[in-house]
Design an enzyme around this catalytic site. Sequence first.
Site, PDB file in Angstrom:
ATOM      1  N   ASN A   9     102.169  48.430  35.818  1.00 21.26           N
ATOM      2  CA  ASN A   9     102.998  47.287  35.415  1.00 21.26           C
ATOM      3  C   ASN A   9     104.260  47.855  34.769  1.00 21.26           C
ATOM      4  OD1 ASN A   9     104.197  45.060  34.292  1.00 21.26           O
ATOM      5  ND2 ASN A   9     102.541  44.587  32.857  1.00 21.26           N
ATOM      6  N   TRP A  10     105.339  47.800  35.510  1.00 17.43           N
ATOM      7  CA  TRP A  10     106.581  48.429  35.025  1.00 17.43           C
ATOM      8  C   TRP A  10     107.352  47.517  34.058  1.00 17.43           C
ATOM      9  CZ3 TRP A  10     108.462  50.801  40.388  1.00 17.43           C
ATOM     10  CH2 TRP A  10     107.561  51.809  40.742  1.00 17.43           C
ATOM     11  N   LYS A  11     106.855  46.337  33.850  1.00 14.76           N
ATOM     12  CA  LYS A  11     107.460  45.371  32.924  1.00 14.76           C
ATOM     13  C   LYS A  11     108.969  45.249  33.203  1.00 14.76           C
ATOM     14  CE  LYS A  11     103.643  46.211  29.823  1.00 14.76           C
ATOM     15  NZ  LYS A  11     103.076  46.237  28.491  1.00 14.76           N
ATOM     16  N   HIS A  95      99.794  37.623  31.619  1.00 15.42           N
ATOM     17  CA  HIS A  95      99.932  38.819  30.777  1.00 15.42           C
ATOM     18  C   HIS A  95     100.194  38.383  29.334  1.00 15.42           C
ATOM     19  CE1 HIS A  95     101.422  42.519  29.054  1.00 15.42           C
ATOM     20  NE2 HIS A  95     100.813  43.139  30.051  1.00 15.42           N
ATOM     21  N   GLU A  97     102.183  39.348  27.202  1.00 15.96           N
ATOM     22  CA  GLU A  97     103.599  39.188  26.847  1.00 15.96           C
ATOM     23  C   GLU A  97     104.143  37.843  27.338  1.00 15.96           C
ATOM     24  OE1 GLU A  97     104.697  42.973  28.464  1.00 15.96           O
ATOM     25  OE2 GLU A  97     103.496  43.901  26.882  1.00 15.96           O
ATOM     26  N   GLU A 167      92.847  42.989  28.826  1.00  9.22           N
ATOM     27  CA  GLU A 167      93.838  43.750  28.062  1.00  9.22           C
ATOM     28  C   GLU A 167      93.834  43.266  26.614  1.00  9.22           C
ATOM     29  OE1 GLU A 167      97.181  45.534  30.564  1.00  9.22           O
ATOM     30  OE2 GLU A 167      97.686  43.433  30.367  1.00  9.22           O
ATOM     31  N   GLY A 173     100.509  48.981  24.403  1.00 10.60           N
ATOM     32  CA  GLY A 173     101.702  49.681  23.913  1.00 10.60           C
ATOM     33  C   GLY A 173     101.562  50.246  22.507  1.00 10.60           C
ATOM     34  N   SER A 210      97.168  50.918  26.643  1.00  8.64           N
ATOM     35  CA  SER A 210      97.369  52.324  26.268  1.00  8.64           C
ATOM     36  C   SER A 210      96.584  53.312  27.132  1.00  8.64           C
ATOM     37  CB  SER A 210      97.035  52.537  24.785  1.00  8.64           C
ATOM     38  OG  SER A 210      97.936  51.803  23.979  1.00  8.64           O
ATOM     39  N   GLY A 231     100.704  50.266  31.665  1.00  2.00           N
ATOM     40  CA  GLY A 231     102.102  49.995  31.350  1.00  2.00           C
ATOM     41  C   GLY A 231     102.878  51.302  31.225  1.00  2.00           C
TER      42      GLY A 231
HETATM   43  P1  13P Z   1     100.482  50.003  27.996  1.00  2.23           P
HETATM   44  O1  13P Z   1      99.722  50.801  29.025  1.00  2.23           O
HETATM   45  O2  13P Z   1     101.878  50.470  27.790  1.00  2.23           O
HETATM   46  O3  13P Z   1      99.688  49.871  26.735  1.00  2.23           O
HETATM   47  O4  13P Z   1     100.635  48.521  28.599  1.00  2.23           O
HETATM   48  C1  13P Z   1      99.510  47.876  29.067  1.00  2.23           C
HETATM   49  C2  13P Z   1      99.935  46.661  29.774  1.00  2.23           C
HETATM   50  O5  13P Z   1     100.439  45.722  29.175  1.00  2.23           O
HETATM   51  C3  13P Z   1      99.750  46.617  31.223  1.00  2.23           C
HETATM   52  O6  13P Z   1      99.906  45.330  31.711  1.00  2.23           O
END
Ligand code: 13P
Length: 251
Positions: A9-11, A95, A97, A167, A173, A210, A231
Site C-alpha cells: 500500500n503505497w498510500k 483502511h 486512514e 490492521e 506506521g 509495521s 505500507g
Molecule cells: P506500515 O506498514 O507503514 O505500518 O503501514 C501499514 C498499512 O497501513 C498498510 O495498509
Amino acid sequence: MSPTLIVGNWKMNLGVRESYDLARQIAPACEGLQKTSVWVAPSCLSVPAVAKVFRDSAVEVGSQNVHWEDRGAYTGEISPTQLREVGGSFALVGHSERRSVCDESIELCARRALGAIRAGIKVIFCIGETRGQRESGQTEQTLTAQLLPFLANVQPSHQPAVIVAYEPVWAIGTGLVASEVEIEESHALIASLCQRYLGDSTTPILYGGSVSPANFEDILRCRGVHGVLVGGASLSATKLTELIAISEGHG
Ligand code: 13P
C-alpha cells in the site's frame, strides 16, 4: 497451499513517475514466484502507469479506495469500472486512514466494498482496533462491528473476491507489531465470521502494521495469516524484494 499474498500500500507517498520507477525496480523480483503473490496499490492517478509495467505479469494492481456506483454525480470518487478500465483488479476499502482521517463510517465502508465487488473488483477490506479499544477490552467487539455490515451482505457468488486485512491502528506506521497471540486471536475471530457469513474458510486474511523484513518470518508463522498488507516497507524496492524472498523461503 495458497500462495502468501504480499500487498504493497503505497498510500499518497509517491508521484506518478516515482510509482512507475518503483514498479520497474520490483518487477524482476516478482517473476517466477512459487509461493508468493504480489499486489500493489499506488495512488489512483498512478494505477495506469503501474498497471502498464505489470501488464504481462502475475502482479495485480489496485486502488486505495473505490466507490460503489459505476458512474454518476459523485465528485472526487473512483468508480470500479474506471479502475478496471486502467488495469486495476482490486481495491482497499476501510483502511484506518480513511476511517479516521476522512471520517468514513462503518456503513460507508461496507457500501463501498459491496458495490465494488458487484462490479467485479476484488476487495481487501481493512479493519482494526485503536490502542484505546484494545486496552479497554473492546477488540473483538470493534472488529466484529466493522466487518459484519460488509460480510453479512456479500452474495455467495462474490465470496472469492473477498479478502480481509487485520490492521491494528496502533501498529500502523509506528514500528509496533501486534504479538503472535494478538494476531492469532484476531485472525481466528475474522476466520470464524467469514465461515459463519460466507460459509467459507478459504477467505485470505492479511496482517498489516509495521511489517518489515525483520519481523515478517515471525508474522508468517502465526496461525491464520495468509499474507500481509505493507505500507512503509513496500516503498523500498530492497525491502519489498527481501519480503518476497522470505515468503518464497518460508514453510
Ligand atoms: P506500515 O506498514 O507503514 O505500518 O503501514 C501499514 C498499512 O497501513 C498498510 O495498509
